[in-house]
Design an enzyme around this catalytic site. Structure first.
Site, PDB file in Angstrom:
ATOM      1  N   LYS A 216      -1.523  -1.915  -9.789  1.00 53.52           N
ATOM      2  CA  LYS A 216      -1.393  -0.875 -10.912  1.00 53.52           C
ATOM      3  C   LYS A 216      -0.290  -1.023 -11.434  1.00 53.52           C
ATOM      4  O   LYS A 216       0.602  -1.223 -11.596  1.00 53.52           O
ATOM      5  CB  LYS A 216      -1.520   0.401 -10.506  1.00 53.52           C
ATOM      6  CG  LYS A 216      -1.041   1.491 -11.122  1.00 53.52           C
ATOM      7  CD  LYS A 216      -1.153   3.189 -10.848  1.00 53.52           C
ATOM      8  CE  LYS A 216      -1.361   4.283 -11.734  1.00 53.52           C
ATOM      9  NZ  LYS A 216      -0.732   5.852 -10.374  1.00 53.52           N
TER      10      LYS A 216
ATOM     11  N   SER B 162      -4.678   8.836 -12.193  1.00 57.82           N
ATOM     12  CA  SER B 162      -4.516   8.396 -12.781  1.00 57.82           C
ATOM     13  C   SER B 162      -4.302   6.381 -12.417  1.00 57.82           C
ATOM     14  O   SER B 162      -4.160   5.503 -13.115  1.00 57.82           O
ATOM     15  CB  SER B 162      -2.336   8.271 -13.077  1.00 57.82           C
ATOM     16  OG  SER B 162      -1.691   7.938 -11.701  1.00 57.82           O
TER      17      SER B 162
ATOM     18  N   SER C  51      -3.494  11.016  -7.454  1.00 59.50           N
ATOM     19  CA  SER C  51      -3.943  10.222  -7.826  1.00 59.50           C
ATOM     20  C   SER C  51      -4.196   8.409  -7.935  1.00 59.50           C
ATOM     21  O   SER C  51      -5.035   7.279  -8.180  1.00 59.50           O
ATOM     22  CB  SER C  51      -2.881   8.808  -8.995  1.00 59.50           C
ATOM     23  OG  SER C  51      -2.232  10.307 -10.242  1.00 59.50           O
TER      24      SER C  51
END
Length: 500
Positions: A83, A166, A190
């Site tokens: 990420k 996210s 998330s």
């Protein structure tokens, strides 16, 4: 050696691929090339924001040498992606924001380093909501690979829908078979929510288990790194590698040694007490989600587990508490992005204050600005006691509710989100609609408890539904065992979106 065009290579999970690499049925270079080609052919999903084939293949060659020399780690040659909230030397680190466009870190995040030490090969960086603020991955301000302008990440089960956020790019990369495993971060859900929306497995460990060093901060008392993969077995392998103390560099790191989270995967769950919170099954839960969750709970009963009714009475308060505490911490953490030391700086300004204002106005997106303003407000003189201090008190009560519940059960189960993934743009300019989608994931985050999402079936439009499992502190092995046993009895985690 396996041909790099072998379509079955991307259907292997981490454990199976690691075994093939260790026995040299496939080389690390071949595996890396195969997944890089997959990423190129699926750019329309918007999952990757940066790749560096030269760096990836150099890492792969080093792992092939380690395998040949007999010095390889447990994840030697396994391709993963990170990420874009973790800083990396070989790839830009943007946190999905224009504020950090083009930023190159001089060091790797601890999570990145530990996975590399275990032998993992980095494919690239993955799209995320700006500074990890969002529930849909529609807030990224960075153009994905193959695009000239920012684009929302698309759910591979239905490209007209969101992947969740996210960590949306991370979830899509696993679901679309662009990477066997990825890293994500979970502040209010998330990891769990996008894992649910995309039909994969993801786990958030106990707060402090995984180092936050090198993770671009959103809310420091909530942010936690964790793995996302196809199965509980794969997540256990990754979690074993990335957890452990980092006391010299992370003040929130716990002095708890790493453990082999896969050691108890095959233990019996006969007699396991699964708590079912009444508050997770109220009016707001969509019927299709409830049906899938109920089906998974029936499977647990067949495996010998016992369902126990419990109550988490302050569940509804988790949304206002979270959206006071998290923005308050964000307003503090993001004050460092002022155009002086690094990141974006406005071109035209008259003095230092004007530079601050214009830099932050240009560099931050709407959702980030919204949370900074909320945070600054609740921390301001005259409002701190009324909002922030009260929120912290209720946070303690939410944690106490969990401890009371765990007197009667071993794990807690329920839905991850009230609905399946919604359509791109469906929530429009209504941020509250996104906030409400976090109702079931926020309580565990506020309490710092481990939680995970496990594929549990499909709902409206054939979209995946995740079952949430929450454990007491340091009970990740118990959660992974419960998830693994469910996955031995079902095949939801093996199913892939069509057209891949």
């Amino acid at each position: 050696m396996t041909d790099i065009t072998n379509p079955s290579l991307h259907d292997l999970g981490v454990a199976d691929l690691a075994r093939q690499l260790a026995t040299r049925q496939v080389s690390a270079v071949e595996a890396a090339q195969h997944f890089l080609a997959r990423a190129r052919s699926h750019q329309h999903l918007g999952a990757f924001v940066s790749v560096n084939e030269e760096a990836t293949l150099a890492q792969a060659r080093a792992q092939d040498a380690a395998i040949a020399a007999g010095t390889a780690g447990p994840l030697a040659g396994v391709p993963i992606a990170h990420k874009d909230i973790f800083v990396t030397r070989d790839f830009p680190s943007t946190a999905g924001s224009k504020m950090l466009a083009g930023y190159r870190s001089p060091f790797d995040a601890t999570v990145v380093t530990r996975l590399a030490d275990a032998g993992a090969v980095t494919l690239g960086k993955l799209n995320c909501d700006e500074f990890a603020m969002g529930s849909a991955n529609e807030n990224s301000a960075v153009a994905p690979v193959g695009f000239e302008a920012p684009q929302p990440v698309r759910n591979p089960w239905d490209t007209a829908r969101v992947p969740g956020g996210s960590s949306g790019g991370s979830a899509v990369a696993v679901a679309a078979r662009l990477a066997p495993a990825v890293t994500g971060t979970d502040t209010g859900g998330s990891i769990r929510q996008p894992a649910s929306f995309c039909g994969i497995t993801g786990i958030k460990p106990t707060y402090g288990r995984a180092s936050r060093y090198g993770m671009i901060a959103f809310a420091s008392s909530l942010d936690q790194a964790g793995p996302m993969a196809r199965s509980a077995e794969d997540c256990a392998l990754l979690l074993s590698a990335l957890c452990g103390p980092d006391l010299d560099r992370d003040s929130t790191s716990l002095d708890v040694p790493a453990e082999d989270f896969g050691a108890k995967l095959n233990d019996s769950i006969d007699g396991l007490r699964i708590g079912i919170p009444a508050e997770f099954f109220g009016e707001g839960l969509a019927p299709d989600v409830r049906a899938a969750v109920d089906g998974a709970l029936k499977e647990y009963e067949k495996l010998g587990a016992r369902l126990v009714p419990i109550t988490l009475p302050r569940t509804e308060l988790s949304i206002p508490v979270y959206y006071i505490i998290a923005p308050a911490e964000a307003s503090s953490n993001l004050s460092r992005f002022d155009g002086v030391k690094f990141g974006h700086r406005a071109k035209d300004y008259t003095d230092l204050v004007d530079m601050y204002k214009k830099t932050r106005a240009e560099g931050f997106g709407d959702e980030v600005k919204r949370r900074i303003m909320i945070g600054a407000y609740v921390l301001s003189h005259g409002y701190y006691d009324a909002y922030y201090l009260q929120a912290q008190k209720i946070r303690r009560m939410i944690a106490d509710d969990f401890q009371n519940a765990f007197k009667d059960c071993d794990v807690i189960a329920g839905p991850v989100a009230p609905t399946v993934a919604w359509r791109l743009g469906e929530h429009g300019n209504d941020p509250l609609a996104d906030y409400l989608a976090d109702i079931f994931t926020l309580p565990a985050s506020l309490a710092g408890l481990p939680g995970m999402s496990v594929p549990a079936g499909f709902g409206e439009g054939g979209m995946p539904v995740g079952l949430q499992l929450i454990g007491n502190y340091f009970q990740e092995s118990r959660l992974l065992n419960a998830a693994h046993r469910l996955q031995q009895a079902t095949d939801f985690h093996l199913r892939a979106p069509g057209g891949l």
